[in-house]
Design an enzyme around this catalytic site. Structure first.
Site, PDB file in Angstrom:
ATOM      1  N   THR A 185      -2.163   4.260   1.454  1.00 29.93           N
ATOM      2  CA  THR A 185      -1.325   3.192   0.907  1.00 29.93           C
ATOM      3  C   THR A 185      -0.115   3.041   1.830  1.00 29.93           C
ATOM      4  O   THR A 185       0.409   4.034   2.332  1.00 29.93           O
ATOM      5  CB  THR A 185      -0.810   3.505  -0.505  1.00 29.93           C
ATOM      6  OG1 THR A 185       0.023   4.661  -0.425  1.00 29.93           O
ATOM      7  CG2 THR A 185      -1.915   3.759  -1.468  1.00 29.93           C
ATOM      8  N   GLU A 330      -4.777   3.438  -5.405  1.00 28.30           N
ATOM      9  CA  GLU A 330      -5.094   4.665  -6.141  1.00 28.30           C
ATOM     10  C   GLU A 330      -6.166   4.430  -7.205  1.00 28.30           C
ATOM     11  O   GLU A 330      -6.667   5.370  -7.805  1.00 28.30           O
ATOM     12  CB  GLU A 330      -3.828   5.197  -6.834  1.00 28.30           C
ATOM     13  CG  GLU A 330      -2.759   5.747  -5.910  1.00 28.30           C
ATOM     14  CD  GLU A 330      -1.852   4.682  -5.311  1.00 28.30           C
ATOM     15  OE1 GLU A 330      -2.230   3.480  -5.305  1.00 28.30           O
ATOM     16  OE2 GLU A 330      -0.758   5.033  -4.853  1.00 28.30           O
ATOM     17  N   LYS A 438      18.323  -3.846 -13.972  1.00 29.44           N
ATOM     18  CA  LYS A 438      18.923  -3.278 -15.180  1.00 29.44           C
ATOM     19  C   LYS A 438      20.322  -3.850 -15.357  1.00 29.44           C
ATOM     20  O   LYS A 438      21.276  -3.387 -14.757  1.00 29.44           O
ATOM     21  CB  LYS A 438      18.907  -1.766 -15.106  1.00 29.44           C
ATOM     22  CG  LYS A 438      17.457  -1.268 -15.099  1.00 29.44           C
ATOM     23  CD  LYS A 438      17.293   0.227 -15.206  1.00 29.44           C
ATOM     24  CE  LYS A 438      15.795   0.542 -15.392  1.00 29.44           C
ATOM     25  NZ  LYS A 438      15.410   1.900 -15.108  1.00 29.44           N
ATOM     26  N   TRP A 443      16.566  -4.957 -19.451  1.00 30.82           N
ATOM     27  CA  TRP A 443      15.736  -5.088 -18.253  1.00 30.82           C
ATOM     28  C   TRP A 443      15.384  -6.558 -17.986  1.00 30.82           C
ATOM     29  O   TRP A 443      14.959  -7.277 -18.882  1.00 30.82           O
ATOM     30  CB  TRP A 443      14.431  -4.294 -18.415  1.00 30.82           C
ATOM     31  CG  TRP A 443      14.608  -2.805 -18.363  1.00 30.82           C
ATOM     32  CD1 TRP A 443      15.786  -2.114 -18.393  1.00 30.82           C
ATOM     33  CD2 TRP A 443      13.576  -1.813 -18.279  1.00 30.82           C
ATOM     34  NE1 TRP A 443      15.554  -0.766 -18.331  1.00 30.82           N
ATOM     35  CE2 TRP A 443      14.211  -0.547 -18.265  1.00 30.82           C
ATOM     36  CE3 TRP A 443      12.183  -1.865 -18.216  1.00 30.82           C
ATOM     37  CZ2 TRP A 443      13.488   0.658 -18.189  1.00 30.82           C
ATOM     38  CZ3 TRP A 443      11.467  -0.671 -18.139  1.00 30.82           C
ATOM     39  CH2 TRP A 443      12.116   0.568 -18.113  1.00 30.82           C
TER      40      TRP A 443
HETATM   41  P1  ADP Z   1       0.063  -1.565  -1.072  1.00 30.82           P
HETATM   42  O1  ADP Z   1       1.251  -2.371  -1.506  1.00 30.82           O
HETATM   43  O2  ADP Z   1       0.381  -0.303  -0.418  1.00 30.82           O
HETATM   44  O3  ADP Z   1      -0.984  -2.345  -0.442  1.00 30.82           O
HETATM   45  P2  ADP Z   1      -1.564  -1.601  -3.378  1.00 30.82           P
HETATM   46  O4  ADP Z   1      -2.379  -2.643  -2.811  1.00 30.82           O
HETATM   47  O5  ADP Z   1      -2.199  -0.409  -3.935  1.00 30.82           O
HETATM   48  O6  ADP Z   1      -0.558  -1.027  -2.396  1.00 30.82           O
HETATM   49  O7  ADP Z   1      -0.586  -2.291  -4.402  1.00 30.82           O
HETATM   50  C1  ADP Z   1      -0.673  -2.068  -5.756  1.00 30.82           C
HETATM   51  C2  ADP Z   1       0.460  -2.761  -6.449  1.00 30.82           C
HETATM   52  O8  ADP Z   1       0.395  -4.167  -6.225  1.00 30.82           O
HETATM   53  C3  ADP Z   1       0.423  -2.622  -7.935  1.00 30.82           C
HETATM   54  O9  ADP Z   1       0.944  -1.393  -8.375  1.00 30.82           O
HETATM   55  C4  ADP Z   1       1.268  -3.809  -8.374  1.00 30.82           C
HETATM   56  O10 ADP Z   1       2.636  -3.535  -8.265  1.00 30.82           O
HETATM   57  C5  ADP Z   1       0.928  -4.853  -7.348  1.00 30.82           C
HETATM   58  N1  ADP Z   1      -0.077  -5.768  -7.888  1.00 30.82           N
HETATM   59  C6  ADP Z   1      -1.401  -5.746  -7.701  1.00 30.82           C
HETATM   60  N2  ADP Z   1      -1.992  -6.767  -8.337  1.00 30.82           N
HETATM   61  C7  ADP Z   1      -1.014  -7.450  -8.971  1.00 30.82           C
HETATM   62  C8  ADP Z   1      -0.984  -8.605  -9.814  1.00 30.82           C
HETATM   63  N3  ADP Z   1      -2.072  -9.292 -10.130  1.00 30.82           N
HETATM   64  N4  ADP Z   1       0.222  -9.016 -10.276  1.00 30.82           N
HETATM   65  C9  ADP Z   1       1.345  -8.341  -9.979  1.00 30.82           C
HETATM   66  N5  ADP Z   1       1.374  -7.253  -9.190  1.00 30.82           N
HETATM   67  C10 ADP Z   1       0.216  -6.808  -8.691  1.00 30.82           C
END
Ligand code: ADP
Length: 544
Positions: A185, A330, A438, A443
């Site tokens: 990641t 993950e 915050k 929030w």
């Molecule tokens: P990276 O940013 O390292 O590529 P990931 O692809 O695993 O990591 O990102 C996961 C994160 O992306 C989630 O925890 C969430 O914050 C965000 N995310 C994924 N899909 C959505 C969605 N449909 N709407 C909002 N946030 C999203």
């Protein structure tokens, strides 16, 4: 008590065997880095994967070894996925958009033995070559006559390599809990962290994702995964499409609107998958040339929130349903999916769009809950915010060779997202835990504000962050990129937001910028924005 069911392992090679037997004629179409379009079948892919497995065995690749790729979505990358994992080694996909230091770090951390690289990504490795000496050889994904001059040591031509080997190869059988694929990641702080998928987790994820309520794949489908194979295995599509024998359309490095549209049209694509920014480009291009997506039925959007304007545009101009989905590296990555239900079909469109803005319900296999800072579970009322925790058979319980288990306490993964849950189990991602604003103990969702603001016709992209405030601790600041030629002012934007969010959510200031920083996976790099603007309101107060 003895059981009477066979204990057959769930292996990635089983997916390919199945496709070779039952879907040998299914096509895989790729835009090659060389620019031309390549076509062949899953049957041929299976044969070439076996040739490659024989070649890798001869090169000394052993069970459990990591073999890396730095490559776009193409048929060769597909072959590597199956050959490497199929023989019991581990496919490590590297994101070429990472910073050079991150690429060096993950190659050394993973101890990659060989590295497959696409022609146009060679310069990345040439610049790092002295720092990745763990790699024994670089296999260039090119025809013999396209092999470039390169300063990399131990270079092998992919086509030249595999043509020397027969396609007679028996995929070995081993425990389904064997490691199969590794993806780091990007993270916004610290070094990237590796997520190691197993054969079992990968096959279960594929089983789940094909179902009608999830992505709805079948042998009728023609699928364009624009989400890269170097980012969470293209959301698992190469595996899932192999399970169902769906036609796969691989965009290579061509992610611009024109290249995508050409493939969608010529290959009658009915399912698209990708992050919102890709679709923004495609939709803009289609507007320019005044074209519609006639074959597309569904567009899966994840990675960040799908804006209302996009949901509407796909539906009203292109007659395509936007399937909003949420997940993370993950989680292999699918966690929740917002597919069309009977109830939604009967809703007035505007009501349905509001529901589509949510990230959907957990797919079978994924359990979710939301908790407060003291880990108390929050009510499923669609309003209460909480940290979103998940568990399931394709969710990591730790990072690869990493001591820090803080995100994985009590058998649940803390996703780092803040969400609401409603009584039907629809998840709505409200924010990242570290981005939620915050303000005086309450929030505010930075994402909701961004989504509301970006619907302003004169704004292209918006970023909301919490910045220091003398009275309220934090208040929202909106940074926005204007459309070319737009003449919009701060007051217009605030006025536009007034009937869309609660009054106390309204940003304290709007700053127009020419660009916003993004992570390697295209998300806003809010940490950088915060660094720059955290004292913006304090300074403004001091001046006034
Ligand atoms: P990276 O940013 O390292 O590529 P990931 O692809 O695993 O990591 O990102 C996961 C994160 O992306 C989630 O925890 C969430 O914050 C965000 N995310 C994924 N899909 C959505 C969605 N449909 N709407 C909002 N946030 C999203």
């Amino acid at each position: 008590m003895a059981t009477n069911m066979m204990d057959r392992p769930l292996l990635i090679s089983g997916l390919l065997n199945h496709a070779q037997n039952s879907h040998p004629e299914t096509e895989i179409i790729s835009r090659r880095v060389e620019g031309d379009i390549h076509r062949y079948t899953m049957g041929e892919a299976g044969q070439r994967a076996k040739q490659l497995a024989n070649a890798l065995k001869d090169l000394g690749v052993e069970h459990g070894d990591r073999v890396a790729t730095l490559a776009w979505n193409t048929y060769r990358h597909y072959e590597i996925y199956f050959a490497v994992s199929g023989m019991g080694a581990i496919t490590h996909t590297i994101n070429p958009r990472l910073f050079p230091e991150q690429i060096i770090y993950i190659i050394n951390h993973a101890q990659d033995q060989y590295l497959f690289v696409d022609l146009n990504l060679l310069p990345i490795l040439e610049a790092l070559k002295d720092k990745i000496s763990v790699v024994k050889g670089f296999i260039v994904l090119a025809d013999k006559d396209k092999m470039p001059a390169t300063s990399l040591p131990n270079v092998i031509c992919y086509e030249e390599l595999i043509e020397q080997y027969s396609d007679d190869f028996q995929w070995p059988e081993f425990d389904e809990n064997t490691n199969a694929a590794l993806c780091y990641t990007s993270g916004t702080t610290g070094n990237p962290k590796g997520v190691m998928y197993t054969h079992r987790s990968t096959v279960l994820h594929a089983f789940s994702s094909i179902s009608n309520d999830v992505l709805g794949l079948s042998s009728e489908s023609s699928i364009l995964p624009v989400v890269p194979m170097f980012h969470v295995n293209a959301w698992g599509i190469p595996y899932a499409a192999t399970l169902t024998g769906s036609k796969l359309v691989m965009p290579g490095a061509g992610m611009d609107g024109e290249s995508l549209y050409e493939l969608i049209k010529s290959e009658e694509v009915d399912l698209l998958l990708g992050v919102p920014t890709v679709w923004l480009n495609l939709l803009n291009y289609l507007d320019e040339i005044n074209a519609t997506l006639d074959s597309v039925e569904n567009v899966v959007v994840g990675g960040s929130a799908a804006p209302l304007s996009m949901i509407k545009k796909f539906q009203e101009t292109h007659n395509a349903f936007l399937i909003h989905a949420w997940g993370m590296t993950e989680m292999s990555p699918i966690g929740t999916v917002n597919n069309l239900t009977r109830a939604m079909k009967k809703m007035p469109l505007d009501e349905r769009y509001q529901l589509q803005l949510k990230q959907g319900r957990p797919v079978f296999g994924v359990e979710v809950k939301i908790v407060d800072d003291a880990n108390n579970e929050q009510p499923k009322d669609g309003k209460s915010f909480g940290r979103l925790l998940v568990r399931g058979p394709w969710i990591a319980n730790g990072y690869y060779l990493h001591q820090d288990k803080s995100a994985f306490e009590g058998g649940w993964l803390d996703t780092g997202d803040v969400a609401t849950l409603d009584k039907q189990n629809y998840v709505q991602i409200v924010d990242r835990s570290k981005d939620v604003i915050k303000s005086g103990g309450e929030w505010i969702s930075s994402i909701d504000l961004e989504n509301a603001a970006v619907n302003h016709p004169d704004l292209v992209e918006c970023c909301v962050i919490g910045v220091r405030h003398p009275k309220w601790d934090e208040r929202p600041l909106l940074l926005a990129i204007k459309n070319k030629d737009a003449n919009v002012e701060e007051d217009d934007v605030i006025k536009f937001l007034e009937d869309k969010v609660a009054k106390w959510w309204l940003p304290d200031a709007v700053v127009f910028v020419d660009e916003l920083p993004h992570t390697a996976t295209g998300k806003l790099l809010k940490i950088a924005v915060r660094d720059k603007y955290q004292n913006y309101l304090m300074e403004a107060q001091a001046v006034n």
